[in-house]
Scaffold this motif. Structure first.
Motif, PDB file in Angstrom:
ATOM      1  N   TYR A 104       1.490  69.021  -2.870  1.00 57.06           N
ATOM      2  CA  TYR A 104       0.629  68.184  -2.026  1.00 57.06           C
ATOM      3  C   TYR A 104       0.892  66.690  -2.213  1.00 57.06           C
ATOM      4  O   TYR A 104       0.699  65.915  -1.294  1.00 57.06           O
ATOM      5  CB  TYR A 104      -0.863  68.464  -2.245  1.00 57.06           C
ATOM      6  N   ALA A 105       1.306  66.258  -3.422  1.00 58.07           N
ATOM      7  CA  ALA A 105       1.709  64.864  -3.672  1.00 58.07           C
ATOM      8  C   ALA A 105       0.658  63.852  -3.233  1.00 58.07           C
ATOM      9  O   ALA A 105       0.960  62.821  -2.636  1.00 58.07           O
ATOM     10  CB  ALA A 105       3.045  64.572  -2.976  1.00 58.07           C
ATOM     11  N   LEU A 106      -0.605  64.126  -3.538  1.00 52.84           N
ATOM     12  CA  LEU A 106      -1.676  63.176  -3.240  1.00 52.84           C
ATOM     13  C   LEU A 106      -1.679  62.052  -4.272  1.00 52.84           C
ATOM     14  O   LEU A 106      -1.340  62.269  -5.442  1.00 52.84           O
ATOM     15  CB  LEU A 106      -3.038  63.887  -3.245  1.00 52.84           C
ATOM     16  N   PHE A 107      -2.067  60.864  -3.844  1.00 53.03           N
ATOM     17  CA  PHE A 107      -2.151  59.730  -4.764  1.00 53.03           C
ATOM     18  C   PHE A 107      -3.432  59.863  -5.589  1.00 53.03           C
ATOM     19  O   PHE A 107      -4.538  59.824  -5.035  1.00 53.03           O
ATOM     20  CB  PHE A 107      -2.140  58.416  -3.998  1.00 53.03           C
ATOM     21  N   PRO A 108      -3.321  59.983  -6.911  1.00 56.24           N
ATOM     22  CA  PRO A 108      -4.515  60.245  -7.738  1.00 56.24           C
ATOM     23  C   PRO A 108      -5.498  59.079  -7.789  1.00 56.24           C
ATOM     24  O   PRO A 108      -6.682  59.280  -8.048  1.00 56.24           O
ATOM     25  CB  PRO A 108      -3.923  60.528  -9.122  1.00 56.24           C
ATOM     26  N   HIS A 109      -5.001  57.850  -7.541  1.00 56.67           N
ATOM     27  CA  HIS A 109      -5.865  56.668  -7.619  1.00 56.67           C
ATOM     28  C   HIS A 109      -6.551  56.351  -6.291  1.00 56.67           C
ATOM     29  O   HIS A 109      -7.303  55.373  -6.201  1.00 56.67           O
ATOM     30  CB  HIS A 109      -5.042  55.458  -8.073  1.00 56.67           C
ATOM     31  N   MET A 110      -6.304  57.179  -5.267  1.00 56.88           N
ATOM     32  CA  MET A 110      -6.895  56.947  -3.946  1.00 56.88           C
ATOM     33  C   MET A 110      -7.922  58.030  -3.624  1.00 56.88           C
ATOM     34  O   MET A 110      -7.818  59.159  -4.092  1.00 56.88           O
ATOM     35  CB  MET A 110      -5.813  56.961  -2.857  1.00 56.88           C
ATOM     36  N   THR A 111      -8.891  57.678  -2.799  1.00 56.55           N
ATOM     37  CA  THR A 111      -9.863  58.658  -2.317  1.00 56.55           C
ATOM     38  C   THR A 111      -9.214  59.532  -1.238  1.00 56.55           C
ATOM     39  O   THR A 111      -8.085  59.260  -0.795  1.00 56.55           O
ATOM     40  CB  THR A 111     -11.091  57.966  -1.718  1.00 56.55           C
ATOM     41  N   VAL A 112      -9.955  60.539  -0.803  1.00 52.64           N
ATOM     42  CA  VAL A 112      -9.480  61.405   0.284  1.00 52.64           C
ATOM     43  C   VAL A 112      -9.169  60.561   1.524  1.00 52.64           C
ATOM     44  O   VAL A 112      -8.095  60.676   2.123  1.00 52.64           O
ATOM     45  CB  VAL A 112     -10.528  62.493   0.611  1.00 52.64           C
ATOM     46  N   ALA A 113     -10.103  59.715   1.911  1.00 54.29           N
ATOM     47  CA  ALA A 113      -9.914  58.884   3.105  1.00 54.29           C
ATOM     48  C   ALA A 113      -8.719  57.947   2.952  1.00 54.29           C
ATOM     49  O   ALA A 113      -7.949  57.754   3.903  1.00 54.29           O
ATOM     50  CB  ALA A 113     -11.182  58.078   3.389  1.00 54.29           C
ATOM     51  N   GLU A 153     -11.378  65.646  -7.884  1.00 53.75           N
ATOM     52  CA  GLU A 153     -12.733  66.153  -7.634  1.00 53.75           C
ATOM     53  C   GLU A 153     -12.765  67.198  -6.517  1.00 53.75           C
ATOM     54  O   GLU A 153     -13.835  67.610  -6.085  1.00 53.75           O
ATOM     55  CB  GLU A 153     -13.658  64.982  -7.258  1.00 53.75           C
ATOM     56  N   LEU A 154     -11.598  67.617  -6.063  1.00 59.59           N
ATOM     57  CA  LEU A 154     -11.501  68.571  -4.961  1.00 59.59           C
ATOM     58  C   LEU A 154     -11.030  69.934  -5.453  1.00 59.59           C
ATOM     59  O   LEU A 154     -10.339  70.049  -6.477  1.00 59.59           O
ATOM     60  CB  LEU A 154     -10.512  68.066  -3.904  1.00 59.59           C
ATOM     61  N   SER A 155     -11.353  70.966  -4.684  1.00 60.02           N
ATOM     62  CA  SER A 155     -10.809  72.302  -4.942  1.00 60.02           C
ATOM     63  C   SER A 155      -9.368  72.347  -4.426  1.00 60.02           C
ATOM     64  O   SER A 155      -8.914  71.433  -3.719  1.00 60.02           O
ATOM     65  CB  SER A 155     -11.644  73.365  -4.225  1.00 60.02           C
ATOM     66  N   GLY A 156      -8.659  73.421  -4.739  1.00 57.60           N
ATOM     67  CA  GLY A 156      -7.278  73.564  -4.274  1.00 57.60           C
ATOM     68  C   GLY A 156      -7.180  73.559  -2.757  1.00 57.60           C
ATOM     69  O   GLY A 156      -6.294  72.918  -2.176  1.00 57.60           O
ATOM     70  N   GLY A 157      -8.115  74.252  -2.104  1.00 60.14           N
ATOM     71  CA  GLY A 157      -8.107  74.282  -0.642  1.00 60.14           C
ATOM     72  C   GLY A 157      -8.399  72.933  -0.023  1.00 60.14           C
ATOM     73  O   GLY A 157      -7.821  72.569   1.007  1.00 60.14           O
ATOM     74  N   GLN A 158      -9.292  72.157  -0.661  1.00 57.82           N
ATOM     75  CA  GLN A 158      -9.624  70.822  -0.150  1.00 57.82           C
ATOM     76  C   GLN A 158      -8.447  69.867  -0.327  1.00 57.82           C
ATOM     77  O   GLN A 158      -8.180  69.026   0.544  1.00 57.82           O
ATOM     78  CB  GLN A 158     -10.870  70.294  -0.860  1.00 57.82           C
ATOM     79  N   ARG A 159      -7.742  69.971  -1.429  1.00 58.75           N
ATOM     80  CA  ARG A 159      -6.539  69.139  -1.630  1.00 58.75           C
ATOM     81  C   ARG A 159      -5.481  69.482  -0.588  1.00 58.75           C
ATOM     82  O   ARG A 159      -4.802  68.598  -0.055  1.00 58.75           O
ATOM     83  CB  ARG A 159      -5.990  69.333  -3.045  1.00 58.75           C
ATOM     84  N   GLN A 160      -5.359  70.778  -0.298  1.00 55.11           N
ATOM     85  CA  GLN A 160      -4.382  71.210   0.691  1.00 55.11           C
ATOM     86  C   GLN A 160      -4.703  70.630   2.070  1.00 55.11           C
ATOM     87  O   GLN A 160      -3.828  70.149   2.783  1.00 55.11           O
ATOM     88  CB  GLN A 160      -4.348  72.750   0.732  1.00 55.11           C
TER      89      GLN A 160
END
Length: 382
Positions: A104-113, A153-160
């Motif tokens: 998923y490569a999400l930025f850990p220092h950023m919020t979902v938005a 703070e998200l579940s696996g499905g929410q990160r996806q």
């Protein structure tokens, strides 16, 4: 007038319609690493709005093909066209393509938005446009309540879903998914499959997914390509791939199947009669295979297409006697491992458990008979 009237009643899929042009055209792509071929002159046509899956075992070349489509790898030969434009040598950042990685490569220092908005900020769009587009994406993936949370703070499905929203917010022509559900547990993976398909259908963007999970590919895809050693062995809808495999490899790779050899002794347009060392009786198939009498071929019967009974079937075709050697109870179904006499070949038979606390009455080491319909036997190529 007649043509327009017929079009109302006949829905022709794009891949069956000669007037439709492919949206993604992969033409004789080859790629080698240190002299070892990863892709061998592979060609594929994928149409606009499809959810297409590349399915195969590890090392078959599916991820390499995905990276070539993304512009992260350059093919040794061949060409890639997106909506009629040759993108073979375009760098990744100039292609109308986004890729969602397995991690998923999400930025850990950023919020979902903030994660979702990242691509739009890079394009320096105005704040109002970014805010509106992010709100639309959050609503689409049902994460409005989680906009200010961090990825941890998200579940696996929410990160996806966050990664998917970031991927599609720029409205690419093509979205590439690299094992998108691999990190999820079984229950969540099954639920997320339908969520992902529903989102894709709403936005209408063409998706290409790489997976080694057969059930995942069969559930989510409009069509799929089964790959082996850098080549596609068969391309078709999930139903076509499962019910009409074109080779022993595809029949064995997709689902469970019983495979055996046979020799054709009669052949016509209506039926084929074969002899096999696996069964005492002859095998009747309710269609002509177009093969010469005396030629050897490979046959397949799916486990759920076979019936089990205690009494001897009537007739001289499509049955065998055996002994139950093992039973696997899986809840919804039971799998019977039946040793066929006298060949000792093991035949898999799947029987649904349609009533609670009720078994088929067949148990270990019991002598039984198996039978199948002529229409349920598949003639395979090599």
């Amino acid at each position: 007038m007649v043509k327009k009237a017929l079009e109302k009643f006949i829905h022709l899929e794009a891949w069956h319609d000669p007037s439709k042009k492919p949206y993604i055209s992969i033409q004789e792509i080859s790629k080698s690493y240190l002299g070892i071929p990863a892709l061998n002159q592979i060609s594929l046509n994928i149409y606009k709005g499809e959810f297409f899956s590349l399915l195969g075992p590890s090392g078959c070349g599916k991820s390499t093909l995905l990276r070539i489509l993304a512009g992260l790898e350059t093919p040794d030969s061949g060409a890639v066209f997106i909506n009629g434009v040759d993108v073979t040598h375009l760098p990744a950042y100039q292609r109308p393509v986004n890729m969602m990685f397995q991690s998923y490569a999400l930025f850990p220092h950023m919020t979902v938005a903030e994660n979702i908005a990242f691509g739009l900020k890079q394009e320096k769009l105005c704040r109002k446009t970014i805010k509106t587009r992010v709100a639309e994406m959050l609503e689409l993936v049902k994460l409005e309540k989680y906009a200010d949370r961090g990825p941890h703070e998200l579940s696996g499905g929410q990160r996806q879903r966050t990664a998917l929203a970031r991927c599609i917010i720029k409205k690419p022509k093509l979205v590439l998914l690299d094992e998108p559900l691999a990190a999820l547990d079984k229950k969540l993976r099954e639920h997320t499959q339908f969520e992902l398909v529903n989102i894709q259908e709403k936005i209408g963007i063409t998706f290409i997914m790489v997976t080694h999970d057969q059930e995942e590919a069969m559930t989510m895809s409009t069509r799929l390509g089964v790959m082996e050693e850098g080549r596609t062995r068969q391309v078709g809808t999930p139903n076509e791939i499962y019910e009409f495999p074109n080779s022993e490899y595809v029949a064995d790779f997709i689902g469970s199947t019983n495979i055996f050899k046979g020799i054709i002794i009669e052949e016509s347009h209506e039926e084929t009669i074969l002899r096999t060392d696996s069964f005492k009786t002859k095998i009747r198939i309710s269609y002509g295979g177009g093969l010469a009498v005396g030629s050897q071929t490979t046959l397949a019967i799916r486990p759920e297409k076979i019936s089990v009974q205690k009494s001897k079937p009537k007739g001289d075709f499509n049955w065998a006697q055996g002994i139950v050697r093992n039973i696997a109870y899986l809840g919804d179904v039971s799998i019977y491992y039946i040793e066929i006499r006298p060949s000792k070949k093991i035949l898999l038979v799947t029987i649904p458990n349609v009533k609670r606390q009720e078994t088929s009455g067949i148990t270990w080491d019991e002598k039984i008979y198996v039978s199948w319909k002529p229409s349920n036997v598949i003639i395979l190529s090599t």
